[in-house]
Design an enzyme around this catalytic site. Structure first.
Site, PDB file in Angstrom:
ATOM      1  N   TYR A  88      39.421  44.578  51.392  1.00  0.00           N
ATOM      2  CA  TYR A  88      38.298  45.475  51.153  1.00  0.00           C
ATOM      3  C   TYR A  88      37.656  45.833  52.490  1.00  0.00           C
ATOM      4  CZ  TYR A  88      38.739  43.766  46.325  1.00  0.00           C
ATOM      5  OH  TYR A  88      39.206  43.418  45.076  1.00  0.00           O
ATOM      6  N   HIS A 126      46.451  38.184  45.689  1.00  0.00           N
ATOM      7  CA  HIS A 126      46.089  39.527  45.232  1.00  0.00           C
ATOM      8  C   HIS A 126      47.255  40.199  44.510  1.00  0.00           C
ATOM      9  CE1 HIS A 126      42.833  42.647  46.504  1.00  0.00           C
ATOM     10  NE2 HIS A 126      43.138  42.762  45.239  1.00  0.00           N
ATOM     11  N   PRO A 185      34.515  45.024  34.029  1.00  0.00           N
ATOM     12  CA  PRO A 185      33.974  44.842  32.674  1.00  0.00           C
ATOM     13  C   PRO A 185      33.108  46.003  32.210  1.00  0.00           C
ATOM     14  CG  PRO A 185      32.712  43.538  34.235  1.00  0.00           C
ATOM     15  CD  PRO A 185      33.876  44.104  34.997  1.00  0.00           C
ATOM     16  N   LEU A 186      32.711  46.870  33.146  1.00  0.00           N
ATOM     17  CA  LEU A 186      31.929  48.057  32.792  1.00  0.00           C
ATOM     18  C   LEU A 186      32.781  49.325  32.845  1.00  0.00           C
ATOM     19  CD1 LEU A 186      28.578  47.216  34.625  1.00  0.00           C
ATOM     20  CD2 LEU A 186      29.128  46.968  32.198  1.00  0.00           C
ATOM     21  N   GLY A 210      32.266  51.793  35.607  1.00  0.00           N
ATOM     22  CA  GLY A 210      31.010  52.533  35.501  1.00  0.00           C
ATOM     23  C   GLY A 210      30.855  53.340  34.238  1.00  0.00           C
TER      24      GLY A 210
END
Length: 333
Positions: free
Chosen positions: A58, A124, A220-221, A224
């Protein structure tokens, strides 16, 4: 905040984690500011969040450096989860599972994070050129050396943007897990899990539960979407992966609004201040005591709101209503 334990060694974490990737990678890069991200991390820790999820890729590297600034002051408050196995080149990402690379990557992450030990170190991606047992053996050596407390495997990229027509989405992941379990215990698996991406419930979650393996629920969202704050057709920055994702076309975002409406109906029954996002996270929490949702954000406001989802208790009726919502549509459905 409620605490949860993951893995056979009973790693103790807050029930809600914090995904740090958006602070330095992918989503809305023009809005990525270090000072704002630092405030978000501190606010999450203040709200009882402990699991901070990052990776060396990242940035690359800048996300670990940012977290290192927090950990230098608040290491005792945090549970650090980072990853190795992916290298970022000029416009491409490649896997590297060679043991010598794994050892170097761990040492580099420890320096950037300003800590003596990584609580959870995840592979990863497996390197197709290296037997996964060899990579896992090198990771196990890091545990023996005291540099890492526990090991995990990331299966976040398994979807590849498209659901399979037949078979189980995580069949390959389960085979891989079975192989590495023979080398050293897996403490946790990170995989996508949300109201609009429930595929892990079919086989992966039960497989992990039967073996005492925790599940870190990524996205989990719904990147967005399940917050209800994204407008169909609103557009995304060119380097935002949602600009190319089939579910984020204006047509599909409009078609999937019944999911958001369902979350809002449940939220309304829980009183003022409860949001669709909190209900979406509470649904993930309700899938098992060994499940920890890891919503990503770079904003203090959302970090605090997400942490508050740990206090939302969904009823059997709520869960039944959410289960009855229509499945999310893809652009090829």
């Amino acid at each position: 905040m409620e605490r949860r334990t993951i893995g056979a060694t009973a790693l103790d974490v807050g029930a809600i984690g914090l995904g740090c990737m958006p602070m330095n990678w992918a989503y809305s890069r023009s809005e990525q500011r270090g000072d704002r991200s630092l405030r978000a991390v501190h606010a999450a820790l203040d709200a009882g969040v402990s699991l901070l999820d990052t990776a060396d890729m990242y940035g690359p590297f800048t996300n670990e450096l940012l977290l290192g600034r927090v950990l230098k002051e608040r290491r005792a408050d945090a549970f650090v989860s980072t990853k190795c196995g992916l290298l970022v080149g000029d416009g491409h990402v490649v896997t590297n599972g060679r043991p010598e690379y794994v050892r170097r990557a761990c040492d580099a992450s420890l320096r950037r994070l300003q800590t003596d030990v990584i609580d959870l170190y995840l592979l990863h991606r497996a390197d197709p050129e290296v037997p996964v047992e060899e990579t896992w053996g090198a990771l196990a050596e890091l545990v023996a050396a005291g540099k890492v407390r526990a090991l995990g495997l990331s299966a976040v990229g398994v979807r590849g943007g498209r659901r399979p027509r037949t078979g189980d989405l995580y069949e390959g992941t389960i085979r891989q897990l079975a192989r590495v379990q023979q080398v050293f215990p897996v403490a946790a698996v990170q995989a996508e899990l949300s109201v609009w991406a429930p595929e892990a419930l079919a086989r992966l979650l039960p497989w992990c539960a039967a073996r005492g393996i925790g599940l870190l629920a990524a996205m989990p969202l719904g990147s967005g979407f399940l917050t209800g704050k994204l407008t169909p057709g609103g557009g995304f920055e060119p380097d935002d992966p949602r600009a190319r994702h089939p579910r984020f076309t204006a047509e599909m975002m409009a078609a999937n609004q019944p999911l958001v409406a369902g979350l809002r109906r449940v939220a309304a029954r829980h009183g003022d201040g409860v949001t669709a996002a909190q209900v979406a996270l509470a649904w993930v929490l309700g899938q098992g005591r060994h499940v920890v949702p890891v919503p990503g954000t770079k904003r203090e406001r959302w970090a605090v709101e997400n942490a508050g989802a740990a206090g939302v208790r969904l009823t059997a009726g709520d869960l039944a209503e959410l289960a009855a919502l229509p499945a999310a549509r893809e652009s090829w459905d």
